[in-house]
Structure formats: structure tokens, C-alpha cells
Design an enzyme around this catalytic site. Sequence first.
Site, mmCIF file in Angstrom:
data_model
loop_
_atom_site.group_PDB
_atom_site.id
_atom_site.type_symbol
_atom_site.label_atom_id
_atom_site.label_comp_id
_atom_site.label_asym_id
_atom_site.label_seq_id
_atom_site.Cartn_x
_atom_site.Cartn_y
_atom_site.Cartn_z
ATOM 1 N N LYS A 109 0.836 -1.201 0.000
ATOM 2 C CA LYS A 109 0.000 0.000 0.000
ATOM 3 C C LYS A 109 0.870 1.250 0.000
ATOM 4 O O LYS A 109 0.690 2.149 -0.840
ATOM 5 C CB LYS A 109 -0.931 0.005 1.208
ATOM 6 N N ASP A 127 -6.317 1.028 0.474
ATOM 7 C CA ASP A 127 -6.481 1.371 1.880
ATOM 8 C C ASP A 127 -7.892 0.978 2.305
ATOM 9 O O ASP A 127 -8.621 0.338 1.547
ATOM 10 C CB ASP A 127 -6.192 2.857 2.116
#
Length: 215
Positions: A109, A127
Amino acid sequence: MLAETYPDARCELDFDNPFQLLVVTVLSAQTTDRRVNAVRPTLFAAYPTPAAMAAADRAHLEQIVGPLGFFRAKTESLLKLSAALVERYDGQVPPRLVDLVTLPGVGRKTANVVLGDAFGVPGITVDTHFGRLARRFGWTEETDPVKVEHAIGALFPKRDWVMLNHHLIWHGRRRCHAKKPACGACPIARLCPSYGEGPTDPVAAAALVKTQGPA
């Protein structure tokens, strides 16, 4: 439609270079972008480079990042991350996913945020907002972030990935909230299979948008 709704969508973490973006993204875990942006000027005034941060006084660094929570763990991550950049990459942030994910405290991420917003390299940042909306929209049933990343990546051309991140994250922060999505104030309500999970009355929904706002 989301692009039209959020024409100014962008990364809401402030940064001046790839190193700053890498650091503030690591710091953003379990806190808000607003709080990270508030400590950023002090942090980089004291430690503007990986070399400076790697040599930072731990107590002073903890004091700076203290308002963000989990300050001991985050300080440890910054010290190790900066040292790794100095030792392995001559103090430069590598522009490849395969290298970024080897750095302490950096997962896919974080790596995709840096690649997309600092280097213009397409990547999908899963996310909590992105994953939630992808499932609400019926794009995937996957819950594992890596599986979500691959599933959504197969639906959109690479050139759209970075802005897709921003449009979904902005929508998730401003309208499609986790507990009470503002369905009655949603620009894509008529297309959404999850319409009705939150208030459909326009007035009630608008109140949610106003009171919750971006997270």
C-alpha cells in the site's frame, strides 16, 4: 462521475519529494492525514534527508511524531527506513515496487502511494476506503488487499490507476463512510448496488457529509 464530483482529488498528504512522501505515508497509519501534515514541517526541518533521519536522536524524533500515536513503533520504522535508504540506495527512494517493499515498515500500500504520486508509476493503493468501496460497488468480493489490488487492476487500464485511487479514497472519506454512507447525497447512487446502506434522505445525507467530512 466520481472524477467530475472530485476534480481536485489528489494525495492529501503534503510532501515535497519522494522521501517525504514515503515518510509521511508510513506515519499516516492509524491516524489522519491532517495530523501527519501538522507535524511534517517540524519533522523535515530537523531531518530533511535519509542520512539526517537515520542519525536522529531517538527521543527527539519520538517527541515530534508523538501526536500521531504509536510513536515508539513509528520512530523505530523511520530510523530503520532511513538507514536502509542510505545503506542500500545511496539515500534515494527507489522507484520500483520490488525494492520499496523490502524497506522496513513499507508494504504494498505504501509502496503504491509513493510510486503513483512521487514517480507517476501506475499502482493501486488498497487502503480501508478503497477496499470498502470496491466491495460496495460490487467490483470484487475479496477482502485481502493484495487480491483486491489485482482484481481491480484487471478492470481498469493502468493509465487510470493512480486517479482511481484518489477518486475512490476521496469518495470514501467524504460520502461513502464506513458506518453511515451518505447515500442520499451520492452522485452515483443510481448505479450503486449498495444504495440504501446509509440514509437516502437528501437532507439527512447532506448532514452526514457536513459533520463527518474527510477523515
